[in-house]
Design a protein around this motif. Structure first.
Motif, PDB file in Angstrom:
ATOM      1  N   PHE A  15       0.845  -1.184   0.000  1.00  9.38           N
ATOM      2  CA  PHE A  15       0.000   0.000   0.000  1.00  9.38           C
ATOM      3  C   PHE A  15       0.881   1.234   0.000  1.00  9.38           C
ATOM      4  N   LEU A  16       0.553   2.193  -0.846  1.00  4.53           N
ATOM      5  CA  LEU A  16       1.348   3.407  -0.994  1.00  4.53           C
ATOM      6  C   LEU A  16       0.660   4.557  -0.278  1.00  4.53           C
ATOM      7  N   ASN A  17       1.439   5.389   0.390  1.00  3.62           N
ATOM      8  CA  ASN A  17       0.888   6.592   1.010  1.00  3.62           C
ATOM      9  C   ASN A  17       1.145   7.784   0.079  1.00  3.62           C
ATOM     10  N   ALA A  18       0.689   8.962   0.469  1.00  5.49           N
ATOM     11  CA  ALA A  18       0.821  10.143  -0.378  1.00  5.49           C
ATOM     12  C   ALA A  18       2.278  10.475  -0.674  1.00  5.49           C
ATOM     13  N   GLU A  19       3.155  10.293   0.306  1.00  5.46           N
ATOM     14  CA  GLU A  19       4.570  10.592   0.100  1.00  5.46           C
ATOM     15  C   GLU A  19       5.179   9.659  -0.945  1.00  5.46           C
ATOM     16  N   SER A  31       0.313  17.855  -4.249  1.00  4.06           N
ATOM     17  CA  SER A  31      -0.266  17.412  -5.526  1.00  4.06           C
ATOM     18  C   SER A  31      -0.682  15.952  -5.442  1.00  4.06           C
ATOM     19  N   SER A  32       0.077  15.166  -4.707  1.00  2.00           N
ATOM     20  CA  SER A  32      -0.253  13.762  -4.511  1.00  2.00           C
ATOM     21  C   SER A  32      -1.586  13.623  -3.768  1.00  2.00           C
ATOM     22  N   TYR A  33      -1.788  14.427  -2.725  1.00  2.22           N
ATOM     23  CA  TYR A  33      -3.053  14.401  -1.990  1.00  2.22           C
ATOM     24  C   TYR A  33      -4.216  14.816  -2.890  1.00  2.22           C
ATOM     25  N   GLU A  34      -4.003  15.835  -3.716  1.00  6.06           N
ATOM     26  CA  GLU A  34      -5.054  16.260  -4.645  1.00  6.06           C
ATOM     27  C   GLU A  34      -5.411  15.115  -5.587  1.00  6.06           C
ATOM     28  N   LEU A  35      -4.403  14.456  -6.119  1.00  4.70           N
ATOM     29  CA  LEU A  35      -4.616  13.330  -7.021  1.00  4.70           C
ATOM     30  C   LEU A  35      -5.372  12.205  -6.321  1.00  4.70           C
ATOM     31  N   MET A  36      -5.007  11.923  -5.082  1.00  2.89           N
ATOM     32  CA  MET A  36      -5.640  10.841  -4.335  1.00  2.89           C
ATOM     33  C   MET A  36      -7.106  11.122  -4.031  1.00  2.89           C
ATOM     34  N   HIS A  37      -7.538  12.384  -4.114  1.00  2.00           N
ATOM     35  CA  HIS A  37      -8.939  12.743  -3.902  1.00  2.00           C
ATOM     36  C   HIS A  37      -9.734  12.771  -5.210  1.00  2.00           C
ATOM     37  N   GLU A  38      -9.061  12.658  -6.349  1.00  2.00           N
ATOM     38  CA  GLU A  38      -9.759  12.717  -7.636  1.00  2.00           C
ATOM     39  C   GLU A  38     -10.544  11.439  -7.903  1.00  2.00           C
ATOM     40  N   GLY A  47      -9.882   4.910   7.938  1.00  4.55           N
ATOM     41  CA  GLY A  47      -9.969   5.920   8.994  1.00  4.55           C
ATOM     42  C   GLY A  47      -9.762   7.287   8.371  1.00  4.55           C
ATOM     43  N   SER A  48      -8.743   7.992   8.806  1.00  6.70           N
ATOM     44  CA  SER A  48      -8.440   9.307   8.235  1.00  6.70           C
ATOM     45  C   SER A  48      -7.312   9.239   7.208  1.00  6.70           C
ATOM     46  N   ARG A  49      -6.762   8.056   6.999  1.00  3.75           N
ATOM     47  CA  ARG A  49      -5.639   7.893   6.061  1.00  3.75           C
ATOM     48  C   ARG A  49      -6.116   7.563   4.653  1.00  3.75           C
ATOM     49  N   LEU A  50      -5.374   8.047   3.671  1.00  3.25           N
ATOM     50  CA  LEU A  50      -5.594   7.656   2.284  1.00  3.25           C
ATOM     51  C   LEU A  50      -4.415   6.795   1.857  1.00  3.25           C
ATOM     52  N   ILE A  51      -4.723   5.634   1.286  1.00  4.02           N
ATOM     53  CA  ILE A  51      -3.681   4.748   0.793  1.00  4.02           C
ATOM     54  C   ILE A  51      -4.066   4.262  -0.596  1.00  4.02           C
ATOM     55  N   VAL A  52      -3.078   3.751  -1.315  1.00  5.47           N
ATOM     56  CA  VAL A  52      -3.305   3.254  -2.666  1.00  5.47           C
ATOM     57  C   VAL A  52      -2.710   1.849  -2.767  1.00  5.47           C
ATOM     58  N   PRO A  53      -3.525   0.850  -3.124  1.00  2.00           N
ATOM     59  CA  PRO A  53      -2.972  -0.492  -3.323  1.00  2.00           C
ATOM     60  C   PRO A  53      -1.978  -0.477  -4.498  1.00  2.00           C
ATOM     61  N   LYS A  54      -0.854  -1.126  -4.305  1.00  2.00           N
ATOM     62  CA  LYS A  54       0.211  -1.135  -5.308  1.00  2.00           C
ATOM     63  C   LYS A  54      -0.283  -1.603  -6.677  1.00  2.00           C
ATOM     64  N   GLU A  55      -1.049  -2.677  -6.716  1.00  2.00           N
ATOM     65  CA  GLU A  55      -1.529  -3.230  -7.991  1.00  2.00           C
ATOM     66  C   GLU A  55      -2.477  -2.266  -8.694  1.00  2.00           C
ATOM     67  N   TRP A  60      -3.507   1.929 -12.866  1.00  2.00           N
ATOM     68  CA  TRP A  60      -3.854   3.314 -13.170  1.00  2.00           C
ATOM     69  C   TRP A  60      -2.778   3.965 -14.029  1.00  2.00           C
ATOM     70  N   VAL A  61      -1.518   3.760 -13.670  1.00  2.00           N
ATOM     71  CA  VAL A  61      -0.414   4.331 -14.442  1.00  2.00           C
ATOM     72  C   VAL A  61      -0.421   3.765 -15.863  1.00  2.00           C
ATOM     73  N   GLU A  62      -0.603   2.449 -15.994  1.00  2.00           N
ATOM     74  CA  GLU A  62      -0.640   1.841 -17.315  1.00  2.00           C
ATOM     75  C   GLU A  62      -1.790   2.395 -18.151  1.00  2.00           C
ATOM     76  N   GLU A  63      -2.941   2.587 -17.535  1.00  2.00           N
ATOM     77  CA  GLU A  63      -4.092   3.153 -18.243  1.00  2.00           C
ATOM     78  C   GLU A  63      -3.790   4.567 -18.735  1.00  2.00           C
ATOM     79  N   LYS A  64      -3.164   5.370 -17.875  1.00  2.00           N
ATOM     80  CA  LYS A  64      -2.881   6.773 -18.217  1.00  2.00           C
ATOM     81  C   LYS A  64      -1.742   6.919 -19.212  1.00  2.00           C
TER      82      LYS A  64
END
Length: 69
Positions: A15-19, A31-38, A47-55, A60-64
């Motif tokens: 799991f990836l965090n904003a940093e 900018s990472s936080y803004e992206l994570m809210h899109e 909870g109050s944390r935003l995370i991104v599953p690696k897979e 998402w990167v491949e799609e973009k």
């Protein structure tokens, strides 16, 4: 530009965090936080944390980028 410390996809945490997202994309943490809210970006709220599953991040990167990472 931020420099990533990761040299291989396999070295990323599950799991990836904003940093980490910021370092991987070469953007600021704010900018990472803004992206994570899109809509359409694969972030999860735990909870109050935003995370991104690696897979999901990789997909998402491949799609973009048209499938070339």
């Amino acid at each position: 530009m931020k420099e990533s410390v990761y040299t291989a996809y396999e070295n990323l945490p599950l799991f990836l965090n904003a940093e980490t997202v910021a370092k991987l994309l070469g953007i600021s943490i704010s900018s990472s936080y803004e992206l994570m809210h899109e809509k359409g970006f694969p972030s999860l709220r735990i909870g109050s944390r935003l995370i991104v599953p690696k897979e999901k991040f990789r997909a998402w990167v491949e799609e973009k980028t048209g499938g070339s990472i």
